[in-house]
Design an enzyme around this catalytic site. Structure first.
Site, PDB file in Angstrom:
ATOM      1  N   GLY A  48      -0.467   3.500   1.458  1.00  0.00           N
ATOM      2  CA  GLY A  48      -0.709   2.057   1.462  1.00  0.00           C
ATOM      3  C   GLY A  48       0.544   1.254   1.746  1.00  0.00           C
ATOM      4  O   GLY A  48       1.632   1.653   1.370  1.00  0.00           O
ATOM      5  N   ASP A  84       3.152   1.492  -6.908  1.00  0.00           N
ATOM      6  CA  ASP A  84       2.774   2.057  -8.211  1.00  0.00           C
ATOM      7  C   ASP A  84       3.977   2.456  -9.072  1.00  0.00           C
ATOM      8  O   ASP A  84       3.844   2.630 -10.275  1.00  0.00           O
ATOM      9  CB  ASP A  84       1.877   3.283  -8.017  1.00  0.00           C
ATOM     10  N   MET A 112      -3.518  -3.261  -9.886  1.00  0.00           N
ATOM     11  CA  MET A 112      -3.547  -1.903  -9.316  1.00  0.00           C
ATOM     12  C   MET A 112      -2.838  -0.883 -10.208  1.00  0.00           C
ATOM     13  O   MET A 112      -2.061  -1.245 -11.082  1.00  0.00           O
ATOM     14  CB  MET A 112      -2.885  -1.904  -7.933  1.00  0.00           C
ATOM     15  N   ARG A 153       0.061  -6.146  -3.142  1.00  0.00           N
ATOM     16  CA  ARG A 153       0.949  -5.243  -2.395  1.00  0.00           C
ATOM     17  C   ARG A 153       1.343  -5.799  -1.031  1.00  0.00           C
ATOM     18  O   ARG A 153       2.270  -5.305  -0.403  1.00  0.00           O
ATOM     19  CB  ARG A 153       0.320  -3.863  -2.245  1.00  0.00           C
TER      20      ARG A 153
END
Lengths: 367, 367
Positions: free
Chosen positions: A15, A146, A190, A302
């Site tokens: 991503g 993350d 997320m 993001r």
């Protein structure tokens, strides 16, 4: 160590973050500077998929002014992928193909920008090349919002996402408090297994505008305990903001949307899993008589490059640059990471981590 | 016109925008400057509710440095409300109470910051005061992200929300295009009856990163026509971005979530209306075999003060300042609006609009 002369390739995987192109700029700028060692510098289109398909960009042909802009260009300029290489002991077709492509184009430097899976890919490719006796230096460049990569204090991409989350939590807090009526807001953040992003909502509390409750995947989620927590705060404050990681799971291992997976049907009768925040909001609305909102920070957390952290941009660039320097100096099979002194003002130093260690470990929020 | 000497009060009403406090700063700064005419300057806590409850802040007691910061403070510093005054011909209790409060505190200047409903409130209060023979000048200060107020080229709050929407559309576009796999993204944008906000997604197209399709409430929504449009673009591009106003309705007058209102049940068996984007995403996922995402810009589009438009801030301040100047000059029953020359570079001039006209008209996007 002898000088390894040949071409270099860089790919982006997984991503997007706000700063992956800064890492690309770091790799390209440094690799183009290594004349006499690195001859041609390629960018792989869509990561490993571009290598398999021999779809490269010759970065030496790019306008240097454009390359400068790359550092602050949002999203993935080369294109990314989610392609999973097989275990080479089960099926080595892709690995043979990569070796073939590397041989054909004399690729001697391979830089890969990604998260856990990408570092695993990187590590497997490197091992395969070694086994085949093909001299190639492989370096991982970390990338993940993350923040769950092992061996590094933090990961490029995380700081910008955390900045978005903290800023937006503050703004939502202010928006949610203008009326004198009761309101509960559930914000979904997320993070499948690691709660770093959800935890960054706590930065908003530093200014007094943070969520009242934050739930991370590292702790078993208890729906009734949450209800009690929300009720307690609601009775006192009339307003509650809950931040919840999309990855929270019950003790039985069920994600929140799975709790209602059997009940909900979509527009045309098919079963449909809702988002974590909307399921929790439905639940709370049913139990507490007030306005309940679900907000999903979705892709924005993001991709909001307009709010990127400058430190993050610089560190992402540094990670790419360092990967090239280390490889040229003879290193391989490492990921570029960061370390910080335990005390004192913010400082960031390079910490090189073996890819094999990164590949198999997920760094979670400690309790 | 004779000088009307007395106190002033200002209130904020309806949903927050990024720039409502700039209007407050404009009103307060100018009112405090009108010594000899305006004696005390009050801010009403939670709009009209604060007036009914005699809950005011005495702005003259505030630190001037804090007042300066107010111009760029996000959300509603005074608190807002969604309180609806009754039709005075049916029930004049609230109006009598307001008159009583105004008399008691010698309020001779009333400034109200809001959208259509608030301008209606403003107008009704003004008419009631006139009937009662109480001399009070009433001026509306426009405020709405929806941009649907009559008589003004645009409304304070809209530009900042439009900037958020255009910027975020560009970022989502870039995020959604990094993979070589198919993807459809449905973005839900605010606006119950007017499509100005959804239309502002088109600003992202100016840089080539806009939605492929934009649906506004001004045009009957046809689900099957949308499917055909999406399919056509998907077949060619493999990627589709749809921007849809939450307020789109079918020819039969049904909002999108109502189309499935009978089918969807919440976490615990109760009927549950989903969001417009998620319902459309469910529908498209069912018809086209690819990844389909629903993204709701939610509160962020109206509260993202970190991305406020400077022009918007300045104009919101100007609107507040002008309301005070006009009232002191003897005007009343007007809303401060803006007008722009038909051609040439951006310019913004004041346009005063009768409150009675604003109260009864909703300005929609012209076809």
């Amino acid at each position: 160590m002898s000088k390894l002369i040949g071409n270099a390739i860089f790919g982006q995987s997984g991503g997007p973050t706000s700063v992956i192109n800064a890492s690309a700029a770091g790799v390209f700028t440094e690799a183009l500077r290594q004349t006499g060692v690195i001859e041609k510098v390629y960018g792989a289109a869509n990561g490993i998929v571009g290598i398999l398909n021999e779809k490269f960009y010759d970065i030496g042909q790019e306008d240097p002014a454009e390359l400068k802009l790359l550092k602050t260009t949002p999203s993935s300029a080369l294109g990314s992928c989610r392609y999973k290489l097989a275990n080479p002991e089960v099926d080595d077709t892709d690995y043979k193909r990569i070796l073939e492509v590397f041989r054909k184009h004399n690729i001697r430097y391979f830089f890969y920008n990604g998260g856990n899976d990408s570092m695993d890919t990187c590590n497997k490719i490197s091992k395969f090349m070694q086994k085949a006796g093909y001299d190639c230096r492989v370096m991982g460049v970390p990338k993940t919002v993350d923040n769950d990569l092992y061996g590094t204090d933090h990961c490029p991409g995380f700081a910008s996402a955390a900045k978005y989350i903290a800023t937006t939590c503050m703004e939502v807090y202010l928006d949610a408090r203008v009326y004198d009526t009761g309101m509960i807001t559930v914000i979904e953040i997320m993070g499948r297994n690691a709660g770093w992003l959800a935890a960054s909502a706590a930065l908003a509390s530093y200014k007094g505008y943070g969520p009242d409750l934050i739930y991370l995947p590292e702790v078993d989620f208890d729906l009734e305990k949450m209800l009690r927590d929300v009720q307690r705060i609601y009775q006192k404050e009339n307003k509650v903001i809950v931040a919840v990681s999309e990855g929270v799971k019950t003790r039985e291992g069920k994600y929140i949307p799975e709790l209602v997976g059997e009940l909900r049907v979509d527009a045309f009768g098919h079963k449909q899993m809702g988002g974590t925040a909307s399921v929790l909001a439905d639940y709370l609305r049913d139990k507490i008589d007030c306005k309940v909102r679900a907000i999903e920070f979705s892709l924005m957390q993001r991709c909001a490059a307009h709010l990127a952290s400058l430190t993050d941009v610089e560190e992402a660039f540094l990670a790419g640059q360092t990967a090239v320097r280390c490889a040229v100096d003879g290193m391989t099979d490492l990921m570029v990471g960061f370390q910080r002194p335990a005390e004192g003002p913010y400082q960031c130093e390079i910490n090189l981590v073996p890819l094999s260690k990164v590949a198999n470990t997920e760094k979670k929020v400690p309790r």
